[in-house]
Scaffold this active site. Structure first.
Site, mmCIF file in Angstrom:
data_model
loop_
_atom_site.group_PDB
_atom_site.id
_atom_site.type_symbol
_atom_site.label_atom_id
_atom_site.label_comp_id
_atom_site.label_asym_id
_atom_site.label_seq_id
_atom_site.Cartn_x
_atom_site.Cartn_y
_atom_site.Cartn_z
ATOM 1 N N GLY A 19 1.255 -1.202 -0.326
ATOM 2 C CA GLY A 19 0.091 0.079 0.303
ATOM 3 C C GLY A 19 1.355 1.347 0.304
ATOM 4 N N SER A 20 0.316 3.011 0.176
ATOM 5 C CA SER A 20 0.873 3.533 0.894
ATOM 6 C C SER A 20 1.472 3.738 2.013
ATOM 7 C CB SER A 20 0.680 4.631 0.620
ATOM 8 O OG SER A 20 -0.694 4.532 2.024
ATOM 9 N N VAL A 68 0.673 4.526 5.268
ATOM 10 C CA VAL A 68 -0.319 3.182 5.902
ATOM 11 C C VAL A 68 0.719 2.882 6.586
ATOM 12 C CG1 VAL A 68 -2.197 1.605 5.856
ATOM 13 C CG2 VAL A 68 -2.525 3.984 5.034
ATOM 14 N N GLY A 69 1.878 2.247 5.723
ATOM 15 C CA GLY A 69 2.502 1.660 6.092
ATOM 16 C C GLY A 69 3.642 1.752 7.805
ATOM 17 N N GLU A 110 5.253 -3.390 0.923
ATOM 18 C CA GLU A 110 5.387 -3.255 -0.364
ATOM 19 C C GLU A 110 4.874 -1.939 -0.448
ATOM 20 O OE1 GLU A 110 5.012 -1.453 -3.592
ATOM 21 O OE2 GLU A 110 4.646 -3.527 -3.860
#
Length: 640
Positions: free
Chosen positions: A265-266, A269-270, A287
């Site tokens: 994701g982004s 959010v990571g 990733e």
């Protein structure tokens, strides 16, 4: 010469036997997956079809038109994980034979139901059937093929050297299941994004709970049926694999409940997931997308590279974490490259994906088109220029915002957001460079570091440039890693192929082709780039693209508890013994003993080691590690 003939005959006989074995139909049981609620009911006309629109009602149910997916709360997620944990304890004892049968059943079903799988992916995300075949089917099939061929080998104990001081020991690394793996995956390739972590986790003996994106929940819940039906066919326990749906609360609950988390994701959010995972100190693989550089030197075949560039940017409407988003072209071929790419892009038409008439499908999220236009406007305001755009076909009025025409932009620079932020759309910004050093500097001037591609007529030059780029995946004279590759272009065709072979609708994988070496693409033997078949490679990036790897050996072992094991080589004949000088209570000459021991084992040459062996303290030299050393010492002294 006489010696070679038997070897040649044996090799030939072996090859014939392998060929005959390949001709024997594999005994893989079929599975029957309920599709009654996912097949097209006839109310959706293909010309007006597009992806399901996400609507959020008052009780937070994730609704796709008439279909609803449950938003799971914290307690419900905990319960799902607990059920998977019980199932995993049973599955951890399964054999590799049972796990391979599971994969073969999946492979058989995928091959025989390509149209269904691609159709569902297309309906839920807006990609064309061809894009779905390339990004969903082929990558997943190759992943299965690699696991069948090499998975067990890389999960068996790996023996390591024992060193000079432990010659009487055996040293090895064992790879045991972690328990329950959690995965939070993105919407852009709903089929592969579920199957990729699932297959690695299950084959390594784990259970897995996957939270699918709220933008692709409908397809994800159907793909779960395929997995669970295949697991049931091999006698696996229920609930070994679960797919859950919901929003932020659902993801937070998953992170706090599992033994490892994989997130696609982004970056924003990571980072939140990392903070949450810190509470339980579980391993994390992130990733987080990319801003991949595509470097074109002046000594390339421009028409060929232009085709690769177009596919790299427009595949699945540009919605690829490993998509080409920054194009750096040498000034000597800049004009010709822009002209070639513009010609291609102008021929591309976006439209309803299921109609089969369009080159490019939709943008999955409606508001993302607004972001793309914002990035383009920012570039135009700072001096950029649009030199080519594709077209949008005949679409319904309600779907206009879900299509963005492919766009070529020139006169760009790094002050523009388009060259810094991940666009995730069908935009090709092209910037010129004058030297290899400048190209490297520009490519590395990004907060992302997922992948890169370098094209040059000199392979050595391309490799040198690629080696200086700070990213996790590099392609030399090709684009993308093991997950997203260009269409084959006329330059990739067999010399005897015909123009009809360029149409990927001719792609045929026979039902009997459980081994992808039997893959046939049309009658003219269309050749894909070899990188499409490199699922042995790890995938991941650096900087804001994340860390950790999935896929390949590294990704498979990342689902394991890596355990170092030491055992006696000749037990019970030679056992570990503590030398008297360092037994408790420690002797006065304990340190001198240790000095002699270190020099005996690690002296820079043989004479230093022998001198230490027979020094004044050697009478007390009882090696814990190999009593043969003591016997050698005595013999050496007697001979002196």
């Amino acid at each position: 010469m006489a010696l070679w003939w038997p070897l040649i005959v044996i090799a030939f006989a072996f090859a014939i036997c392998r060929l005959l074995l390949m001709l024997i139909p594999s005994n893989v049981p079929p599975i029957d997956v309920d599709t009654s609620d996912v097949l097209d009911d006839g109310n959706q006309t293909k010309d007006n079809s597009f992806i399901y629109v996400l609507l959020l009602d008052v009780d937070l149910n994730c609704r796709f038109l008439e279909r609803q997916q449950l938003h799971l709360c914290y307690a419900q997620v905990k319960e799902r994980v607990a059920q998977t944990r019980k199932a995993q304890k049973i599955w951890a004892k399964s054999s590799f034979k049972q796990r391979r049968l599971f994969l073969r059943i999946l492979l058989k079903y995928i091959i025989e139901h390509q149209d269904l799988i691609c159709n569902i992916s297309s309906r839920d995300t807006g990609k064309t059937m061809v894009d779905a075949s390339l990004g969903e089917i082929m990558t997943t099939c190759e992943k299965i093929h690699w696991l069948l061929s090499e998975g067990e080998k890389w999960l068996k104990p790996e023996y390591r050297s024992c060193g000079r001081s432990m010659l009487h020991k055996i040293a090895k690394v064992e790879f045991s299941p972690l328990g329950v793996v959690g995965a939070i995956v993105s919407w852009n390739y709903p089929f592969h994004n579920i199957f990729n972590p699932m297959m690695a986790a299950v084959f390594s003996g784990n259970g897995i709970v996957i939270k699918v994106s709220e933008h692709a929940s409908w397809s994800g819940c159907f793909y779960l049926r395929i997995i669970q039906t295949a697991l049931a066919a091999v006698g696996a326990p229920e609930n070994l694999v679960e797919v859950i749906t919901g929003f932020a609360e659902t993801g937070e609950a998953l992170v706090s409940s599992v033994d490892k988390i994989i997130f696609v994701g982004s970056p924003g959010v990571g980072k939140m997931i990392m903070r949450s995972a810190a509470d339980t100190l579980i391993p994390v693989t992130l990733e987080l997308g990319g801003k991949d550089a595509f470097i074109v030197c002046e000594d390339v075949d421009v028409p060929h590279v232009a085709q690769v560039a177009a596919r790299g940017a427009l595949q699945s409407s540009g919605q690829n974490c490993a998509g080409a988003e920054r194009f750096y072209v040498h000034k000597d071929v800049y004009s010709s490259f822009v002209a070639e790419v513009s010609k291609i892009v102008k021929s591309v038409t976006a439209g309803p994906p299921l109609s089969g008439k369009y080159d490019m499908g939709a943008i999955c999220m409606q508001d993302h088109s607004e972001k793309l236009q914002y990035l383009v406007n920012d570039a135009l305001d700072k001096g950029a220029e649009i030199v080519a755009r594709g077209s949008v076909g005949n679409i319904g009025e309600g779907a206009v915002d879900q299509y963005f025409p492919p766009t070529v932009i020139v006169n760009v620079n790094h002050t523009m957001k388009l060259m810094q932020e991940e666009a995730f759309g069908p935009i090709l910004p092209i910037m010129k460079f004058s030297s290899d050093e400048e190209a490297v500097q520009l490519a590395n001037d990004s907060k992302y570091g997922l992948g890169c591609a370098v094209f040059s007529g000199s392979k050595r030059r391309a490799k040198l440039i690629a080696s200086q780029l700070h990213c996790g995946v590099a392609a030399v004279n090709d684009f993308a890693s093991s997950y997203m590759l260009p269409y084959p272009t006329p330059h990739d065709l067999h010399p005897f192929s015909t123009p009809e072979a360029h149409d990927l609708s001719a792609l045929v994988i026979g039902p009997e082709a459980h081994d992808l070496s039997a893959l046939v693409i049309g009658p003219e033997a269309l050749l894909f780039s070899p990188e499409y078949y490199m699922q042995s490679l790890p995938f991941g990036g650096v900087k804001d693209s994340g860390f950790g790897r999935f896929a390949g050996i590294e990704g498979l072992r990342a689902c394991c508890l890596v355990k170092s094991v030491v055992e006696d080589r000749w037990w019970p004949f030679i056992k570990t013994k503590i030398p008297k000088p360092i037994q408790y209570p420690v002797a006065e000459n304990g340190f001198e003993f240790q000095e002699s021991l270190v020099e005996t084992l690690y002296g820079l040459n043989i004479w230093d080691r022998l001198r230490a062996l027979v020094n004044d303290y050697s009478d007390q030299f009882e090696l814990i590690f190999c009593p043969a050393f003591t016997r050698m010492k005595l013999l050496f002294k007697d001979s002196s």
